[in-house]
Design an enzyme around this catalytic site. Structure first.
Site, PDB file in Angstrom:
ATOM      1  N   ARG A 114       0.841  -1.220   0.000  1.00 53.10           N
ATOM      2  CA  ARG A 114       0.000   0.000   0.000  1.00 53.10           C
ATOM      3  C   ARG A 114       0.870   1.262   0.000  1.00 53.10           C
ATOM      4  O   ARG A 114       0.568   2.243   0.687  1.00 53.10           O
ATOM      5  CB  ARG A 114      -0.945   0.038   1.198  1.00 53.10           C
ATOM      6  CG  ARG A 114      -1.819  -1.171   1.343  1.00 53.10           C
ATOM      7  CD  ARG A 114      -2.970  -1.174   0.345  1.00 53.10           C
ATOM      8  NE  ARG A 114      -3.864  -2.292   0.617  1.00 53.10           N
ATOM      9  CZ  ARG A 114      -3.735  -3.502   0.082  1.00 53.10           C
ATOM     10  NH1 ARG A 114      -2.759  -3.758  -0.794  1.00 53.10           N
ATOM     11  NH2 ARG A 114      -4.583  -4.466   0.374  1.00 53.10           N
ATOM     12  N   SER A 153     -10.859  -0.312   3.126  1.00 54.35           N
ATOM     13  CA  SER A 153     -10.122  -0.560   4.380  1.00 54.35           C
ATOM     14  C   SER A 153      -9.617   0.773   4.917  1.00 54.35           C
ATOM     15  O   SER A 153      -8.943   1.518   4.201  1.00 54.35           O
ATOM     16  CB  SER A 153      -8.919  -1.461   4.116  1.00 54.35           C
ATOM     17  OG  SER A 153      -9.348  -2.657   3.532  1.00 54.35           O
ATOM     18  N   GLU A 188      -5.112   4.231   6.062  1.00 55.60           N
ATOM     19  CA  GLU A 188      -4.833   4.033   4.636  1.00 55.60           C
ATOM     20  C   GLU A 188      -5.296   5.216   3.770  1.00 55.60           C
ATOM     21  O   GLU A 188      -4.551   5.677   2.916  1.00 55.60           O
ATOM     22  CB  GLU A 188      -5.467   2.728   4.153  1.00 55.60           C
ATOM     23  CG  GLU A 188      -5.037   2.374   2.759  1.00 55.60           C
ATOM     24  CD  GLU A 188      -5.599   1.042   2.288  1.00 55.60           C
ATOM     25  OE1 GLU A 188      -5.240   0.009   2.850  1.00 55.60           O
ATOM     26  OE2 GLU A 188      -6.396   1.053   1.341  1.00 55.60           O
TER      27      GLU A 188
HETATM   28  P1  FAD Z   1      -8.504   9.191  -4.990  1.00 57.09           P
HETATM   29  O1  FAD Z   1      -9.169   8.797  -3.724  1.00 57.09           O
HETATM   30  O2  FAD Z   1      -9.173  10.195  -5.850  1.00 57.09           O
HETATM   31  O3  FAD Z   1      -7.035   9.718  -4.645  1.00 57.09           O
HETATM   32  C1  FAD Z   1      -6.194   8.966  -3.795  1.00 57.09           C
HETATM   33  C2  FAD Z   1      -4.839   9.678  -3.702  1.00 57.09           C
HETATM   34  O4  FAD Z   1      -4.195   9.660  -4.966  1.00 57.09           O
HETATM   35  C3  FAD Z   1      -4.981  11.161  -3.337  1.00 57.09           C
HETATM   36  O5  FAD Z   1      -3.858  11.512  -2.547  1.00 57.09           O
HETATM   37  C4  FAD Z   1      -4.931  11.868  -4.693  1.00 57.09           C
HETATM   38  O6  FAD Z   1      -4.413  13.193  -4.570  1.00 57.09           O
HETATM   39  C5  FAD Z   1      -3.962  10.980  -5.457  1.00 57.09           C
HETATM   40  N1  FAD Z   1      -4.226  10.908  -6.912  1.00 57.09           N
HETATM   41  C6  FAD Z   1      -5.384  10.550  -7.529  1.00 57.09           C
HETATM   42  N2  FAD Z   1      -5.200  10.531  -8.867  1.00 57.09           N
HETATM   43  C7  FAD Z   1      -3.908  10.895  -9.090  1.00 57.09           C
HETATM   44  C8  FAD Z   1      -3.119  11.062 -10.268  1.00 57.09           C
HETATM   45  N3  FAD Z   1      -3.606  10.853 -11.494  1.00 57.09           N
HETATM   46  N4  FAD Z   1      -1.826  11.465 -10.125  1.00 57.09           N
HETATM   47  C9  FAD Z   1      -1.302  11.680  -8.881  1.00 57.09           C
HETATM   48  N5  FAD Z   1      -2.004  11.541  -7.747  1.00 57.09           N
HETATM   49  C10 FAD Z   1      -3.287  11.137  -7.854  1.00 57.09           C
HETATM   50  N6  FAD Z   1      -7.634  -0.275  -2.432  1.00 57.09           N
HETATM   51  C11 FAD Z   1      -6.839  -1.352  -2.612  1.00 57.09           C
HETATM   52  O7  FAD Z   1      -5.609  -1.218  -2.708  1.00 57.09           O
HETATM   53  N7  FAD Z   1      -7.358  -2.607  -2.692  1.00 57.09           N
HETATM   54  C12 FAD Z   1      -8.687  -2.845  -2.599  1.00 57.09           C
HETATM   55  O8  FAD Z   1      -9.111  -3.993  -2.689  1.00 57.09           O
HETATM   56  C13 FAD Z   1      -9.562  -1.731  -2.385  1.00 57.09           C
HETATM   57  N8  FAD Z   1     -10.875  -1.920  -2.231  1.00 57.09           N
HETATM   58  C14 FAD Z   1     -11.691  -0.851  -1.998  1.00 57.09           C
HETATM   59  C15 FAD Z   1     -13.063  -1.067  -1.821  1.00 57.09           C
HETATM   60  C16 FAD Z   1     -13.907  -0.011  -1.575  1.00 57.09           C
HETATM   61  C17 FAD Z   1     -15.404  -0.267  -1.383  1.00 57.09           C
HETATM   62  C18 FAD Z   1     -13.402   1.315  -1.521  1.00 57.09           C
HETATM   63  C19 FAD Z   1     -14.335   2.475  -1.312  1.00 57.09           C
HETATM   64  C20 FAD Z   1     -12.035   1.545  -1.685  1.00 57.09           C
HETATM   65  C21 FAD Z   1     -11.167   0.466  -1.923  1.00 57.09           C
HETATM   66  N9  FAD Z   1      -9.787   0.642  -2.086  1.00 57.09           N
HETATM   67  C22 FAD Z   1      -8.968  -0.436  -2.310  1.00 57.09           C
HETATM   68  C23 FAD Z   1      -9.200   1.988  -1.997  1.00 57.09           C
HETATM   69  C24 FAD Z   1      -9.244   2.779  -3.341  1.00 57.09           C
HETATM   70  O9  FAD Z   1     -10.304   2.349  -4.152  1.00 57.09           O
HETATM   71  C25 FAD Z   1      -7.951   2.678  -4.135  1.00 57.09           C
HETATM   72  O10 FAD Z   1      -6.855   3.126  -3.374  1.00 57.09           O
HETATM   73  C26 FAD Z   1      -8.005   3.469  -5.456  1.00 57.09           C
HETATM   74  O11 FAD Z   1      -6.848   3.230  -6.218  1.00 57.09           O
HETATM   75  C27 FAD Z   1      -8.151   4.975  -5.245  1.00 57.09           C
HETATM   76  O12 FAD Z   1      -8.408   5.558  -6.518  1.00 57.09           O
HETATM   77  P2  FAD Z   1      -9.134   6.954  -6.659  1.00 57.09           P
HETATM   78  O13 FAD Z   1      -9.106   7.336  -8.094  1.00 57.09           O
HETATM   79  O14 FAD Z   1     -10.461   6.922  -6.028  1.00 57.09           O
HETATM   80  O15 FAD Z   1      -8.143   7.891  -5.824  1.00 57.09           O
HETATM   81  P1  NAP Z   2      -9.983 -11.201   4.195  1.00 60.56           P
HETATM   82  O1  NAP Z   2     -10.017 -12.132   3.040  1.00 60.56           O
HETATM   83  O2  NAP Z   2     -11.059 -11.245   5.228  1.00 60.56           O
HETATM   84  O3  NAP Z   2      -8.583 -11.331   4.931  1.00 60.56           O
HETATM   85  C1  NAP Z   2      -8.285 -10.524   6.074  1.00 60.56           C
HETATM   86  C2  NAP Z   2      -6.871  -9.995   5.930  1.00 60.56           C
HETATM   87  O4  NAP Z   2      -5.979 -11.082   5.957  1.00 60.56           O
HETATM   88  C3  NAP Z   2      -6.717  -9.297   4.617  1.00 60.56           C
HETATM   89  O5  NAP Z   2      -6.618  -7.952   4.918  1.00 60.56           O
HETATM   90  C4  NAP Z   2      -5.470  -9.890   3.993  1.00 60.56           C
HETATM   91  O6  NAP Z   2      -4.380  -8.987   3.905  1.00 60.56           O
HETATM   92  C5  NAP Z   2      -5.019 -10.976   4.923  1.00 60.56           C
HETATM   93  N1  NAP Z   2      -4.937 -12.267   4.188  1.00 60.56           N
HETATM   94  C6  NAP Z   2      -5.962 -13.114   3.874  1.00 60.56           C
HETATM   95  N2  NAP Z   2      -5.472 -14.214   3.257  1.00 60.56           N
HETATM   96  C7  NAP Z   2      -4.137 -14.049   3.188  1.00 60.56           C
HETATM   97  C8  NAP Z   2      -3.081 -14.839   2.674  1.00 60.56           C
HETATM   98  N3  NAP Z   2      -3.308 -16.031   2.103  1.00 60.56           N
HETATM   99  N4  NAP Z   2      -1.820 -14.361   2.760  1.00 60.56           N
HETATM  100  C9  NAP Z   2      -1.564 -13.167   3.321  1.00 60.56           C
HETATM  101  N5  NAP Z   2      -2.519 -12.366   3.827  1.00 60.56           N
HETATM  102  C10 NAP Z   2      -3.792 -12.813   3.779  1.00 60.56           C
HETATM  103  O7  NAP Z   2      -9.869  -9.686   3.659  1.00 60.56           O
HETATM  104  P2  NAP Z   2     -10.968  -8.722   3.073  1.00 60.56           P
HETATM  105  O8  NAP Z   2     -11.043  -7.552   3.966  1.00 60.56           O
HETATM  106  O9  NAP Z   2     -12.206  -9.471   2.704  1.00 60.56           O
HETATM  107  O10 NAP Z   2     -10.274  -8.231   1.725  1.00 60.56           O
HETATM  108  C11 NAP Z   2      -9.979  -9.149   0.692  1.00 60.56           C
HETATM  109  C12 NAP Z   2      -8.868  -8.574  -0.166  1.00 60.56           C
HETATM  110  O11 NAP Z   2      -9.287  -7.347  -0.752  1.00 60.56           O
HETATM  111  C13 NAP Z   2      -7.601  -8.253   0.635  1.00 60.56           C
HETATM  112  O12 NAP Z   2      -6.496  -8.514  -0.172  1.00 60.56           O
HETATM  113  C14 NAP Z   2      -7.740  -6.788   0.923  1.00 60.56           C
HETATM  114  O13 NAP Z   2      -6.478  -6.139   1.047  1.00 60.56           O
HETATM  115  C15 NAP Z   2      -8.478  -6.276  -0.309  1.00 60.56           C
HETATM  116  N6  NAP Z   2      -9.306  -5.119   0.040  1.00 60.56           N
HETATM  117  C16 NAP Z   2      -8.677  -3.935   0.209  1.00 60.56           C
HETATM  118  C17 NAP Z   2      -9.400  -2.801   0.529  1.00 60.56           C
HETATM  119  C18 NAP Z   2      -8.718  -1.464   0.658  1.00 60.56           C
HETATM  120  O14 NAP Z   2      -9.402  -0.463   0.740  1.00 60.56           O
HETATM  121  N7  NAP Z   2      -7.419  -1.425   0.672  1.00 60.56           N
HETATM  122  C19 NAP Z   2     -10.781  -2.883   0.695  1.00 60.56           C
HETATM  123  C20 NAP Z   2     -11.379  -4.121   0.555  1.00 60.56           C
HETATM  124  C21 NAP Z   2     -10.634  -5.246   0.213  1.00 60.56           C
HETATM  125  P3  NAP Z   2      -4.117  -7.928   2.713  1.00 60.56           P
HETATM  126  O15 NAP Z   2      -5.081  -6.829   2.951  1.00 60.56           O
HETATM  127  O16 NAP Z   2      -2.731  -7.513   2.972  1.00 60.56           O
HETATM  128  O17 NAP Z   2      -4.326  -8.602   1.408  1.00 60.56           O
END
Ligand code: FAD
Ligand code: NAP
Length: 339
Positions: free
Chosen positions: A166, A239, A335
């Site tokens: 991340r 998250s 995050e």
């Molecule tokens: P924004 O929220 O608009 O911006 C995020 C940051 O990036 C800000 O600091 C902004 O200034 C900067 N930024 C945006 N665009 C640019 C650009 N073109 N150049 C430079 N800087 C920029 N994240 C995960 O990693 N894994 C997941 O599984 C995941 N699941 C999600 C599920 C849900 C329901 C939600 C709501 C979020 C989730 N996220 C997840 C978080 C998020 O969707 C991601 O981080 C996504 O990449 C953010 O994109 P955005 O365009 O909305 O960014």
């Molecule tokens: P989950 O499957 O309930 O698992 C809970 C946590 O355990 C996750 O956060 C994941 O870490 C870790 N995990 C599970 N299996 C693993 C493995 N085999 N090896 C290492 N780590 C493991 O998680 P969840 O919340 O439903 O999310 C599922 C996936 O979507 C995850 O990868 C999560 O990161 C991603 N997600 C991200 C966001 C976001 O906003 N960043 C939102 C929703 C879902 P990791 O998070 O490090 O993968």
């Protein structure tokens, strides 16, 4: 003031928490020229600029006394194809999930585990988006960014982006780089990543006999729809905390008291703890302070039940952080990007 700028614009439609703060100025960039022009005009007026994509990783705690630049550039293309490895490129404003679906429709594999993540292509490198055992660094082939300090374009290789969990160079140098377009190296044959969470099990339940990238994408979409609140219905930014990576001694100490601790050993010898598990154990799941709350099914997700302010959500997050530190000795890091 540029004719394309609007004043005192509500950012409620531009952040998935649905927080109603105002931008002093707001404009959109549909291509490189519009982005450059907006940045140049803001610089001439000594105005800070906040770039937004889909607003799905933002926590807005106050009115934004700046120009908010919404990335709205579109376009996706195949750059090269050797019959197996195919490099594709997409503009920063392309919505992420439709881009993933487009790649699957081209018969390309690699992005399927990253299905249904909200937001834009341009923001994906910011925190090296990841899900279900895949991060964009695994399929990354380069990006082009504008250096906001010098006005120069620069191409970044994988190593130069310094991707981490991340994390990336772009996250560590906030405000310096405007990501314009991103390239991905995809494959015609599938290397399936199924050993994460319930993915394999879901494919079995869905009666999938031949595992394809599309089938994996559909399985992951169905899991995500069950587990995660849809921001269109309940404001959230996914998250809210990163999973903390802690020394093995600390993980073992916690396990001594809580034998069901969820932890994953890392290559560097440390242990990644599931932040959601810690928060749930501490009794925060479903907690609500007015309209700011912890989701009732997913304790890693903070939610806005309607009228919560960013400051209220931030305060709730800080109380959770303090409690987890006191109970477990673990520091939770936020995050979403806080403004
Ligand atoms: P924004 O929220 O608009 O911006 C995020 C940051 O990036 C800000 O600091 C902004 O200034 C900067 N930024 C945006 N665009 C640019 C650009 N073109 N150049 C430079 N800087 C920029 N994240 C995960 O990693 N894994 C997941 O599984 C995941 N699941 C999600 C599920 C849900 C329901 C939600 C709501 C979020 C989730 N996220 C997840 C978080 C998020 O969707 C991601 O981080 C996504 O990449 C953010 O994109 P955005 O365009 O909305 O960014
Ligand atoms: P989950 O499957 O309930 O698992 C809970 C946590 O355990 C996750 O956060 C994941 O870490 C870790 N995990 C599970 N299996 C693993 C493995 N085999 N090896 C290492 N780590 C493991 O998680 P969840 O919340 O439903 O999310 C599922 C996936 O979507 C995850 O990868 C999560 O990161 C991603 N997600 C991200 C966001 C976001 O906003 N960043 C939102 C929703 C879902 P990791 O998070 O490090 O993968």
């Amino acid at each position: 003031m540029s004719s394309n700028w609007q004043q005192q614009v509500s950012l409620k439609p531009y952040n998935t928490f649905g927080i109603d703060v105002r931008a002093r100025y707001f404009t959109q960039a549909r291509d490189d020229a519009e982005a450059r022009q907006a940045l140049a005009e803001a610089a001439a007026r000594q105005l800070p600029v906040l770039v937004v994509g889909g607003g799905s990783n933002l926590l807005l705690t106050r009115d934004i006394d700046a120009l908010v630049l919404h990335m709205a550039s579109r376009g996706r293309r195949l750059l090269s194809d050797d019959g197996e490895r195919v490099v594709v490129e997409a503009e920063a404003g392309e919505p992420w999930h439709p881009f993933v679906q487009w790649s699957l429709e081209q018969g390309l594999c690699g992005l399927e585990n990253l299905s249904l993540i909200p937001g834009t292509v341009g923001a994906a490198p910011m925190q090296n988006v990841g899900a279900y055992g895949v991060e964009i660094k695994d399929v990354f082939a380069g990006l082009t960014a504008l250096d906001r300090e010098t006005g120069q374009l620069r191409d970044f290789s994988l190593a130069e982006c310094a991707f981490g969990y991340r994390d990336s160079l772009f996250k560590r140098e906030p405000g310096r780089w405007l990501i314009l377009r991103v390239r991905f190296a995809l494959q015609r044959s599938l290397q399936a990543h199924l050993d994460y969470g319930p993915v394999r099990q879901r494919l079995v339940e869905q009666g999938v006999e031949q595992v394809t990238a599309k089938a994996i994408s559909e399985a992951i979409c169905s899991i995500r729809r069950e587990k995660l609140p849809d921001p269109a219905e309940l404001g959230n930014a996914g998250s809210f905390f990163k999973n903390p990576v802690v020394p093995v001694e600390l993980a073992e100490r916690i396990r001594g008291q809580y034998p069901t601790l969820v932890g994953y050993p890392q290559a560097d010898g440390q242990v990644k703890l599931a932040a959601g598990w810690l928060i749930e154990q501490a009794g925060w799941k479903g907690h609500r302070d007015g309209d700011a709350g912890v989701h009732r099914l997913q304790s890693l997700v903070l939610v806005n039940y309607g009228q919560a302010s960013g400051a209220q959500l931030h305060e709730l997050a800080q109380r959770i952080q303090a409690d987890i530190l006191e109970r477990f000795g673990v520091r939770l890091e936020m995050e979403p990007n806080l403004y």
